[in-house]
Design a protein around this motif. Structure first.
Motif, PDB file in Angstrom:
ATOM      1  N   MET A  64       0.826  -1.209   0.000  1.00  0.00           N
ATOM      2  CA  MET A  64       0.000   0.000   0.000  1.00  0.00           C
ATOM      3  C   MET A  64       0.863   1.263   0.000  1.00  0.00           C
ATOM      4  SD  MET A  64      -3.437  -0.955   2.158  1.00  0.00           S
ATOM      5  CE  MET A  64      -2.697  -1.638   3.639  1.00  0.00           C
ATOM      6  N   VAL A  65       2.035   1.193   0.625  1.00  0.00           N
ATOM      7  CA  VAL A  65       2.981   2.318   0.565  1.00  0.00           C
ATOM      8  C   VAL A  65       3.374   2.566  -0.897  1.00  0.00           C
ATOM      9  CG1 VAL A  65       5.333   3.060   1.159  1.00  0.00           C
ATOM     10  CG2 VAL A  65       3.888   1.998   2.907  1.00  0.00           C
ATOM     11  N   GLU A  66       3.605   1.468  -1.621  1.00  0.00           N
ATOM     12  CA  GLU A  66       3.982   1.544  -3.033  1.00  0.00           C
ATOM     13  C   GLU A  66       2.856   2.175  -3.868  1.00  0.00           C
ATOM     14  OE1 GLU A  66       5.616  -2.277  -4.083  1.00  0.00           O
ATOM     15  OE2 GLU A  66       5.489  -1.778  -6.224  1.00  0.00           O
ATOM     16  N   ILE A  67       1.628   1.750  -3.591  1.00  0.00           N
ATOM     17  CA  ILE A  67       0.471   2.304  -4.316  1.00  0.00           C
ATOM     18  C   ILE A  67       0.382   3.810  -4.079  1.00  0.00           C
ATOM     19  CG2 ILE A  67      -2.069   2.385  -4.325  1.00  0.00           C
ATOM     20  CD1 ILE A  67      -1.982  -0.705  -3.853  1.00  0.00           C
ATOM     21  N   ALA A  68       0.520   4.217  -2.815  1.00  0.00           N
ATOM     22  CA  ALA A  68       0.424   5.646  -2.484  1.00  0.00           C
ATOM     23  C   ALA A  68       1.527   6.429  -3.189  1.00  0.00           C
ATOM     24  CB  ALA A  68       0.506   5.841  -0.968  1.00  0.00           C
ATOM     25  N   ARG A  69       2.729   5.871  -3.196  1.00  0.00           N
ATOM     26  CA  ARG A  69       3.869   6.572  -3.802  1.00  0.00           C
ATOM     27  C   ARG A  69       3.687   6.714  -5.319  1.00  0.00           C
ATOM     28  NH1 ARG A  69       8.352   3.029  -2.953  1.00  0.00           N
ATOM     29  NH2 ARG A  69       7.589   2.205  -4.932  1.00  0.00           N
ATOM     30  N   ASP A  70       3.322   5.621  -5.976  1.00  0.00           N
ATOM     31  CA  ASP A  70       3.144   5.676  -7.431  1.00  0.00           C
ATOM     32  C   ASP A  70       1.982   6.590  -7.817  1.00  0.00           C
ATOM     33  OD1 ASP A  70       5.198   3.913  -7.436  1.00  0.00           O
ATOM     34  OD2 ASP A  70       4.129   2.256  -8.375  1.00  0.00           O
ATOM     35  N   LEU A  71       0.940   6.577  -6.998  1.00  0.00           N
ATOM     36  CA  LEU A  71      -0.216   7.435  -7.280  1.00  0.00           C
ATOM     37  C   LEU A  71       0.167   8.909  -7.134  1.00  0.00           C
ATOM     38  CD1 LEU A  71      -3.208   7.575  -7.982  1.00  0.00           C
ATOM     39  CD2 LEU A  71      -3.754   7.169  -5.572  1.00  0.00           C
TER      40      LEU A  71
END
Lengths: 154, 154
Positions: A45-52
């Protein structure tokens, strides 16, 4: 108006960016944020937030349209809803107005009937965005469908 | 070991910080992050993430223990699961190890049986933390119970 459409998930988040001008809609970008199933849920979810955040900074959308869910029955969908929370929170951090549509409303907006199948929705997305080849993968096409719904239902 | 316990929610996120040393456990802090029901969901989750970051920076926990859910049936609980995603993601951004426990396991760890009622759990929390008055509100007490479970089940 520039609209970011999102099809939320934990393993794959579909996104699509469209630009609208008068009666013309253009696709600027589409794709998926893919996360590694071998890593802990929180890191994914950290990755999703960062890419978003990167997508928002790159495309500077004026509106976000996100697919909405209603019912969940398996523990797998809990992960999807959690990831959706991260998506909504991240969009809000940028002060982006958010509109949300359940699948049936997206189908209705694009094809005129709420029980359209995947191919009918895909054809409508291609027609509305004047695309010669279908956007891939499916989640990216779904995200474009949500973005278009955000435009049609404004 | 310093442990941050979290009872997730959208309207109220309970938190409790405990310090353990040998066979002694001490409460350092407890309370709730409360969000305004009149504001959009996304902004409320931004607030939860921000307040949680402040708590982590202030208390520097070494472990996070979060209550786990399994089944959801109403659209209201979807908001809770989304907010839980924001909590898990925020904890992960700090590289905090996360342990998760369903309610029954928390009751089991604190009282010895998985069907304990709220008062039995509350008494156990007070006994384990040598508190003379019950921690308030309930969500804060629940968060302390999760933190203690994280310690007992390590």
């Amino acid at each position: 108006m520039r609209i970011l459409g999102i099809d939320p998930g934990l393993a794959r988040v579909g996104y699509g960016v469209i630009e609208t001008a008068g009666r013309e809609q253009t696709m600027l970008d589409c794709g998926i944020i893919r996360t590694d199933s071998g890593r802990p849920e929180g890191e994914r979810m950290v990755e999703i937030a960062r890419d978003l955040r990167q997508l928002i900074r790159a495309w500077k959308p004026e509106l976000a349209a996100v697919e909405k869910f209603f019912f969940y029955r398996s523990s797998n969908t809990i992960a999807v809803v959690q990831a959706r929370g991260v998506v909504i929170m991240t969009l809000s951090r940028f002060g982006l107005p958010i509109v949300e549509f359940p699948p049936m409303q997206i189908k209705q907006a694009l094809t005129g009937h709420g029980h359209a199948d995947k191919d009918e929705v895909l054809e409508a997305v291609m027609r509305e965005l004047s695309l010669e080849t279908p956007p891939r993968p499916d989640d990216a096409a779904d995200a474009l469908a949500v973005a278009l719904t955000g435009w049609f239902q404004r």
